[in-house]
Design a protein around this motif. Sequence first.
Motif, mmCIF file in Angstrom:
data_model
loop_
_atom_site.group_PDB
_atom_site.id
_atom_site.type_symbol
_atom_site.label_atom_id
_atom_site.label_comp_id
_atom_site.label_asym_id
_atom_site.label_seq_id
_atom_site.Cartn_x
_atom_site.Cartn_y
_atom_site.Cartn_z
ATOM 1 N N VAL A 160 0.795 -0.999 0.113
ATOM 2 C CA VAL A 160 0.023 -0.083 0.197
ATOM 3 C C VAL A 160 0.544 1.831 0.126
ATOM 4 N N VAL A 161 1.814 1.460 1.000
ATOM 5 C CA VAL A 161 2.775 2.131 1.414
ATOM 6 C C VAL A 161 3.653 2.821 -0.141
ATOM 7 N N ASP A 162 3.773 1.544 -0.991
ATOM 8 C CA ASP A 162 4.238 2.228 -1.963
ATOM 9 C C ASP A 162 3.568 2.424 -3.639
ATOM 10 N N GLN A 163 2.689 1.973 -2.974
ATOM 11 C CA GLN A 163 1.520 2.671 -4.189
ATOM 12 C C GLN A 163 1.102 4.054 -3.859
ATOM 13 N N LEU A 164 1.090 3.840 -2.527
ATOM 14 C CA LEU A 164 0.423 5.719 -2.293
ATOM 15 C C LEU A 164 1.430 6.512 -2.407
ATOM 16 N N ARG A 165 3.152 6.051 -2.774
ATOM 17 C CA ARG A 165 4.094 7.321 -2.481
ATOM 18 C C ARG A 165 4.485 7.469 -4.286
ATOM 19 N N GLN A 166 4.002 6.130 -5.123
ATOM 20 C CA GLN A 166 3.716 6.413 -6.411
ATOM 21 C C GLN A 166 2.811 6.915 -6.748
ATOM 22 N N PHE A 167 1.804 6.477 -6.871
ATOM 23 C CA PHE A 167 0.495 7.291 -7.329
ATOM 24 C C PHE A 167 -0.108 8.152 -6.676
ATOM 25 N N GLY A 168 -0.714 8.028 -4.721
ATOM 26 C CA GLY A 168 -1.064 8.717 -4.774
ATOM 27 C C GLY A 168 -1.898 8.594 -4.437
ATOM 28 N N GLU A 169 -2.320 7.598 -4.840
ATOM 29 C CA GLU A 169 -3.983 6.170 -4.645
ATOM 30 C C GLU A 169 -3.482 5.276 -4.673
ATOM 31 N N LEU A 170 -4.187 4.188 -4.651
ATOM 32 C CA LEU A 170 -4.376 2.395 -4.875
ATOM 33 C C LEU A 170 -4.599 2.275 -6.084
ATOM 34 N N ARG A 171 -4.256 1.841 -6.552
ATOM 35 C CA ARG A 171 -4.370 0.536 -7.871
ATOM 36 C C ARG A 171 -4.443 -0.825 -7.708
ATOM 37 N N ARG A 172 -5.615 -1.632 -7.462
ATOM 38 C CA ARG A 172 -5.626 -2.531 -7.178
ATOM 39 C C ARG A 172 -6.065 -3.407 -8.395
ATOM 40 N N GLY A 173 -5.473 -4.328 -8.521
ATOM 41 C CA GLY A 173 -6.213 -5.285 -9.716
ATOM 42 C C GLY A 173 -7.471 -5.874 -9.228
ATOM 43 N N TRP A 174 -7.840 -5.900 -10.380
ATOM 44 C CA TRP A 174 -9.517 -6.701 -10.961
ATOM 45 C C TRP A 174 -9.787 -8.105 -11.959
ATOM 46 N N LEU A 175 -10.455 -8.896 -10.924
ATOM 47 C CA LEU A 175 -10.942 -10.101 -11.738
ATOM 48 C C LEU A 175 -12.139 -9.487 -12.775
ATOM 49 N N GLY A 176 -13.131 -9.195 -12.365
ATOM 50 C CA GLY A 176 -14.533 -8.721 -12.283
ATOM 51 C C GLY A 176 -15.055 -10.444 -12.307
ATOM 52 N N VAL A 177 -14.578 -11.196 -10.901
ATOM 53 C CA VAL A 177 -16.526 -11.771 -10.471
ATOM 54 C C VAL A 177 -17.004 -11.577 -9.238
ATOM 55 N N ARG A 178 -17.626 -12.573 -9.563
ATOM 56 C CA ARG A 178 -18.153 -12.514 -7.431
ATOM 57 C C ARG A 178 -18.420 -14.059 -7.356
ATOM 58 N N ILE A 179 -17.812 -13.966 -6.203
ATOM 59 C CA ILE A 179 -17.039 -15.511 -5.095
ATOM 60 C C ILE A 179 -18.059 -15.451 -4.348
ATOM 61 N N GLN A 180 -18.232 -16.889 -4.321
ATOM 62 C CA GLN A 180 -18.389 -17.795 -2.659
ATOM 63 C C GLN A 180 -17.634 -18.778 -1.910
ATOM 64 N N GLN A 181 -17.883 -18.994 -1.011
ATOM 65 C CA GLN A 181 -17.403 -20.302 0.390
ATOM 66 C C GLN A 181 -17.753 -21.257 -0.298
ATOM 67 N N VAL A 182 -16.979 -21.907 -0.188
ATOM 68 C CA VAL A 182 -16.843 -23.643 -0.989
ATOM 69 C C VAL A 182 -17.487 -24.334 -0.421
ATOM 70 N N THR A 183 -18.706 -24.356 0.807
ATOM 71 C CA THR A 183 -19.111 -25.107 1.332
ATOM 72 C C THR A 183 -18.626 -27.252 1.509
#
Length: 500
Positions: free
Chosen positions: A273-296
Amino acid sequence: MTSAIPALSRRLRPLVAAICLGAVSVVMAEPAFARGPEGIADVAEKVIDAVVNISTSQTVEAKGGPLGGDNKSTMPKLPPGSPFEEFFDDFKNRHGGGDKGPDMAPHKTVSLGSGFIIDTAGIVVTNNHVIDGADEINVIMNDGSKFKADLVGVDKKTDLAVLKFAPSKPLTAVKFGDSDKLRLGEWVVAIGNPFSLGGTVTAGIVSAKNRDFASGPYDNYIQTDAAINRGNSGGPLFNLDGEVIGVNTLIISPTGGSIGIGFAVPSKTVAGVVDQLRQFGELRRGWLGVRIQQVTDEIAESLNIKPARGALIAGVDDKGPAKPAGIEPGDVVVKFDGKDIKEPKDLSRIVADTAVGKQVDVVVIRKGEEQTKQVTLGRLDDGDKPVQVANKTPEPAEKPVTQKTLGLDLAGLSKDLRSRYKVKDSVKGVIITNVDENTDAADKRLSPGEVIVEVAQEAVSNAADVKKRVDQFKKDGKKSILLLVANSDGELRFVALSLQ
């Protein structure tokens, strides 16, 4: 005096017994680390100048009455001529209120927290809640010197913030260690500077790892019994090598003071988090584009996955990276970019920590077999989105049941039923019109108005299809059956129902 003698005698018995057993017994009776390891003092001396006080001020509007809030509601209503009337009139006048209430001028509030220097250029890490809403931020060093600081960036999801100030003298900085290598029972040192009077040092052990309070999507706290008190938020948690392995963030306490249950954001999360805040001033998180749930266990049995593990894909965003990669609802992600996925939280954290635009291998289990998909990650829109409140399902005037199975009354999706339950035209399948309260379907929170889209990973279009699949599974001796269910808006989830 005499009443204390028996008690004193009882306290002395173990010591007397140890002395009677000889010198060897006396040595063995004293724990080797009764006061902790000797290295604590060395760690504190080495790093304490890097721990700073964070002082903030914020301008707030007065809210009305002398006790806060509306003047009419906070001042008691007194009958004319009451002996207390003169007292309260005097109270209002002294606070500048008179008949119109107190002075409504804005005023400043001050709060204190802790932080630590990670770069001799004047880079400081602290908690977001320490500086949230501040008009002015000051960094106060261990020797009392004070510097005005600017905000580099914040991440509300992990409650972290990065500050920068211009030092006028050489600084002491600390480095991040590897929180993944922490062991339960390992000694740690918490240092804070809560009152700008100099650093405070407490020690304890790591009592738990990977704590999740559902307070955020990336919860993964280190739990420690090292005392963390008010004003220590944002301070570092050190290992005995003097490396930062966490940022002290939360405590559980009925009194506000330490009761031996404190939590720190692990350094592995903080460093990214610190590396990204220092570099961009914000967080740039990866995105997979799915909804997930527990495997019971039931879902795992239905999908022929042993043991139960991974993250079940309940839905795929049409515009997300997973769609063109061929990931589908019903797939179970068991490995992402070479890292094992044991539960949904693992996938959320790892995807978020992966660089935007990186091409990664995603291993999924589909119909009992492993497949590898290549995905190029997008960027997560991390803005806070309003929570949609589900509309209450109206009671149907009639129940046009065509089939009954698993405690469910099922019907084809007619125009009348679509209108009655407000089901979107894009949703296809078999609608549930009633749920027997004394069945597994009710326990799994299936409700009228939901639509069964698939049964055992095969699409269904009418109630007869559902009953046929259920009857076949019962005949084959299966213990459960997996349903893909959509709500009226088309949002999907998997539900495993018992066949026994």
